[in-house]
Scaffold this motif. Structure first.
Motif, PDB file in Angstrom:
ATOM      1  N   SER A  14       0.825  -1.210   0.000  1.00  0.00           N
ATOM      2  CA  SER A  14       0.000   0.000   0.000  1.00  0.00           C
ATOM      3  C   SER A  14       0.855   1.254   0.000  1.00  0.00           C
ATOM      4  CB  SER A  14      -0.927   0.014   1.217  1.00  0.00           C
ATOM      5  OG  SER A  14      -1.836  -1.054   1.152  1.00  0.00           O
ATOM      6  N   VAL A  15       1.896   1.250   0.822  1.00  0.00           N
ATOM      7  CA  VAL A  15       2.795   2.407   0.872  1.00  0.00           C
ATOM      8  C   VAL A  15       3.505   2.573  -0.465  1.00  0.00           C
ATOM      9  CG1 VAL A  15       4.882   3.353   1.948  1.00  0.00           C
ATOM     10  CG2 VAL A  15       3.094   2.358   3.371  1.00  0.00           C
ATOM     11  N   ASP A  16       3.926   1.472  -1.069  1.00  0.00           N
ATOM     12  CA  ASP A  16       4.582   1.545  -2.381  1.00  0.00           C
ATOM     13  C   ASP A  16       3.648   2.152  -3.431  1.00  0.00           C
ATOM     14  OD1 ASP A  16       6.908   0.446  -1.361  1.00  0.00           O
ATOM     15  OD2 ASP A  16       6.454  -1.590  -2.075  1.00  0.00           O
ATOM     16  N   ARG A  17       2.387   1.725  -3.424  1.00  0.00           N
ATOM     17  CA  ARG A  17       1.429   2.280  -4.387  1.00  0.00           C
ATOM     18  C   ARG A  17       1.194   3.762  -4.132  1.00  0.00           C
ATOM     19  NH1 ARG A  17      -0.610  -2.740  -3.367  1.00  0.00           N
ATOM     20  NH2 ARG A  17      -2.215  -2.008  -1.935  1.00  0.00           N
ATOM     21  N   LEU A  18       1.116   4.138  -2.857  1.00  0.00           N
ATOM     22  CA  LEU A  18       0.927   5.550  -2.515  1.00  0.00           C
ATOM     23  C   LEU A  18       2.130   6.372  -2.948  1.00  0.00           C
ATOM     24  CD1 LEU A  18      -0.771   7.739  -1.202  1.00  0.00           C
ATOM     25  CD2 LEU A  18       0.219   7.102   0.996  1.00  0.00           C
ATOM     26  N   GLU A  19       3.329   5.843  -2.720  1.00  0.00           N
ATOM     27  CA  GLU A  19       4.541   6.538  -3.162  1.00  0.00           C
ATOM     28  C   GLU A  19       4.533   6.729  -4.675  1.00  0.00           C
ATOM     29  OE1 GLU A  19       8.490   5.726  -0.893  1.00  0.00           O
ATOM     30  OE2 GLU A  19       7.358   3.838  -0.920  1.00  0.00           O
ATOM     31  N   ASP A  40       5.717  14.935   2.420  1.00  0.00           N
ATOM     32  CA  ASP A  40       4.856  13.800   2.775  1.00  0.00           C
ATOM     33  C   ASP A  40       5.492  12.494   2.332  1.00  0.00           C
ATOM     34  OD1 ASP A  40       3.045  15.590   3.803  1.00  0.00           O
ATOM     35  OD2 ASP A  40       1.698  15.508   2.071  1.00  0.00           O
ATOM     36  N   LEU A  41       6.042  12.499   1.134  1.00  0.00           N
ATOM     37  CA  LEU A  41       6.664  11.290   0.594  1.00  0.00           C
ATOM     38  C   LEU A  41       7.887  10.895   1.429  1.00  0.00           C
ATOM     39  CD1 LEU A  41       6.616   9.167  -1.604  1.00  0.00           C
ATOM     40  CD2 LEU A  41       7.941  10.702  -3.044  1.00  0.00           C
ATOM     41  N   ALA A  42       8.676  11.885   1.798  1.00  0.00           N
ATOM     42  CA  ALA A  42       9.845  11.607   2.635  1.00  0.00           C
ATOM     43  C   ALA A  42       9.411  11.043   3.988  1.00  0.00           C
ATOM     44  CB  ALA A  42      10.677  12.874   2.824  1.00  0.00           C
ATOM     45  N   GLY A  43       8.336  11.585   4.527  1.00  0.00           N
ATOM     46  CA  GLY A  43       7.816  11.073   5.795  1.00  0.00           C
ATOM     47  C   GLY A  43       7.342   9.638   5.676  1.00  0.00           C
ATOM     48  N   LEU A  44       6.645   9.341   4.580  1.00  0.00           N
ATOM     49  CA  LEU A  44       6.180   7.973   4.349  1.00  0.00           C
ATOM     50  C   LEU A  44       7.350   7.009   4.229  1.00  0.00           C
ATOM     51  CD1 LEU A  44       3.264   8.443   1.803  1.00  0.00           C
ATOM     52  CD2 LEU A  44       3.099   7.569   4.128  1.00  0.00           C
ATOM     53  N   LYS A  48       8.061   3.923   6.665  1.00  0.00           N
ATOM     54  CA  LYS A  48       8.197   2.580   6.108  1.00  0.00           C
ATOM     55  C   LYS A  48       9.510   1.945   6.570  1.00  0.00           C
ATOM     56  CE  LYS A  48       8.405   0.107   1.720  1.00  0.00           C
ATOM     57  NZ  LYS A  48       8.474   0.256   0.268  1.00  0.00           N
ATOM     58  N   ALA A  49      10.587   2.717   6.536  1.00  0.00           N
ATOM     59  CA  ALA A  49      11.889   2.195   6.966  1.00  0.00           C
ATOM     60  C   ALA A  49      11.861   1.806   8.445  1.00  0.00           C
ATOM     61  CB  ALA A  49      12.990   3.219   6.697  1.00  0.00           C
ATOM     62  N   ARG A  50      11.234   2.644   9.280  1.00  0.00           N
ATOM     63  CA  ARG A  50      11.138   2.334  10.710  1.00  0.00           C
ATOM     64  C   ARG A  50      10.308   1.076  10.938  1.00  0.00           C
ATOM     65  NH1 ARG A  50      11.009   7.822  10.896  1.00  0.00           N
ATOM     66  NH2 ARG A  50       8.746   7.972  10.902  1.00  0.00           N
ATOM     67  N   LEU A  51       9.194   0.948  10.216  1.00  0.00           N
ATOM     68  CA  LEU A  51       8.355  -0.236  10.367  1.00  0.00           C
ATOM     69  C   LEU A  51       9.070  -1.498   9.903  1.00  0.00           C
ATOM     70  CD1 LEU A  51       4.912   1.210   9.262  1.00  0.00           C
ATOM     71  CD2 LEU A  51       5.529   0.399  11.542  1.00  0.00           C
ATOM     72  N   GLU A  52       9.828  -1.393   8.821  1.00  0.00           N
ATOM     73  CA  GLU A  52      10.590  -2.553   8.347  1.00  0.00           C
ATOM     74  C   GLU A  52      11.634  -2.967   9.373  1.00  0.00           C
ATOM     75  OE1 GLU A  52      12.000  -1.220   4.538  1.00  0.00           O
ATOM     76  OE2 GLU A  52      10.210  -1.956   3.509  1.00  0.00           O
TER      77      GLU A  52
END
Length: 90
Positions: A14-19, A40-44, A48-52
């Motif tokens: 989902s994040v990849d599609r949003l990016e 916003d993109l940098a924040g996403l 994502k990196a933190r969640l991974e």
């Protein structure tokens, strides 16, 4: 694959599609949601990196606990076998 892995894969997709959508809109020079799309993109990406990283830590913990569980199970099985031998001999 665990439920956590499945959920994280869906989230990452989902994040990849949003990016990809944000990148296309930025390339077209369109504002995204009236805000700073690049920010916003940098924040996403940061989220994502933190969640991974959190997922990797949790996976390592699951592996460690699984190994401990297997060892404990083997120890219990050995103890039960030993008790049965003693009871059978007595």
């Amino acid at each position: 694959m665990s439920k956590l892995d499945t959920a994280m894969d869906r989230f990452a997709g989902s994040v990849d599609r949003l990016e990809a959508l944000l990148n296309r809109r930025m390339a077209q020079g369109r504002k995204v949601g009236g805000g700073d799309a690049a920010g916003d993109l940098a924040g996403l990406r940061g989220d994502k990196a933190r969640l991974e990283e959190e997922l990797n830590v949790m996976k390592a913990e699951v592996r460690r606990l699984s190994t401990m569980n297997e060892r404990a199970s083997q120890d219990i099985t050995s103890a039960v076998d030993g008790i049965r031998k003693i009871l059978a001999a007595g």
